[in-house]
Design an enzyme around this catalytic site. Sequence first.
Site, short mmCIF file in Angstrom:
data_model
loop_
_atom_site.label_atom_id
_atom_site.label_comp_id
_atom_site.label_asym_id
_atom_site.label_seq_id
_atom_site.Cartn_x
_atom_site.Cartn_y
_atom_site.Cartn_z
N CYS A 21 0.84 -1.20 0.00
CA CYS A 21 0.00 0.00 0.00
C CYS A 21 0.88 1.25 0.00
O CYS A 21 1.52 1.53 -1.01
CB CYS A 21 -0.97 -0.04 1.19
SG CYS A 21 -2.37 1.10 0.99
N HIS B 262 -3.70 -5.56 0.00
CA HIS B 262 -3.26 -6.12 1.28
C HIS B 262 -3.47 -7.63 1.32
O HIS B 262 -4.57 -8.11 1.60
CB HIS B 262 -4.03 -5.46 2.43
CG HIS B 262 -3.74 -4.01 2.60
ND1 HIS B 262 -2.70 -3.54 3.37
CD2 HIS B 262 -4.35 -2.91 2.08
CE1 HIS B 262 -2.68 -2.22 3.33
NE2 HIS B 262 -3.67 -1.82 2.55
N GLU C 203 -1.53 -9.37 3.44
CA GLU C 203 -1.03 -9.74 4.76
C GLU C 203 -2.11 -9.82 5.83
O GLU C 203 -1.91 -10.39 6.91
CB GLU C 203 0.05 -8.74 5.20
CG GLU C 203 -0.44 -7.41 5.74
CD GLU C 203 -0.94 -6.42 4.70
OE1 GLU C 203 -1.26 -5.28 5.08
OE2 GLU C 203 -1.03 -6.80 3.51
#
Length: 246
Positions: free
Chosen positions: A102, A189, A191
């Site tokens: 990001c 994202h 993660e």
Amino acid sequence: MIRVNADKGIRSMSRKAIAIRHLAFEDLGLLEPLLLRHGYRVSYREAGVDDLKRIEQEKPDVLIILGAPISVNDPMRYPFLEDEFRLVSELAGAGTAVLGICLGAQVIARSWGAPVTPMTGKEIGFSSLELTEAGQDSVLAPLADGHDVLHWHGEECALLTMAPSLAETGMCNNQAFQPVPHVLGLQFHLEVTLSSFERWLIGHCAELEAAGLDVSALRERARECLPALEPVASEVFERWLAQIER
């Protein structure tokens, strides 16, 4: 422009991963246990608190720059961004592996000379990516089956001269890029885990309200998408770790 020393690779005998974190709840998520299994010692440096200039002296094998709800174009308000630009330029140029997520991806783009500009609107929520031809032949290949991923950004990176887009959505045509094998930028994202997602809804409550988004609907989408995405996301990160460790 970053010049990469191709003769200097990742040191296989010394494994140290440092993550720059901007918000406590935007952490490494599922990436941290993968790094530990690969033998990395993992530590965080808190942007705006820790002296980021010292990271270069610590000689990490992997630098990860995580997300934040600020603009990469605003170093006057957030001077630590200049430190992050410099770190990416110096470490990536010396052969250190760098992953940007990001805001971190936008830091990489800026460090490589590509502008980052506002999108027509914010892209927040779960939707699938369309992998480009380059993306299908990259570490992102496990995402080719159309898994919905989490997006949470309002700016986009211009295409880098030497790095074609690996993935795109209707709102953003450069969702991932890899200017050199040891440097990867992800606008989305991978993660984030389901167990941590509630912290995102709390921490970004003002942004969600301003964007007119339904928190309950986002929570439900997370329950639908993240359990299936987590093993796929792990495979993407595993592929990148294998790539930088060659």
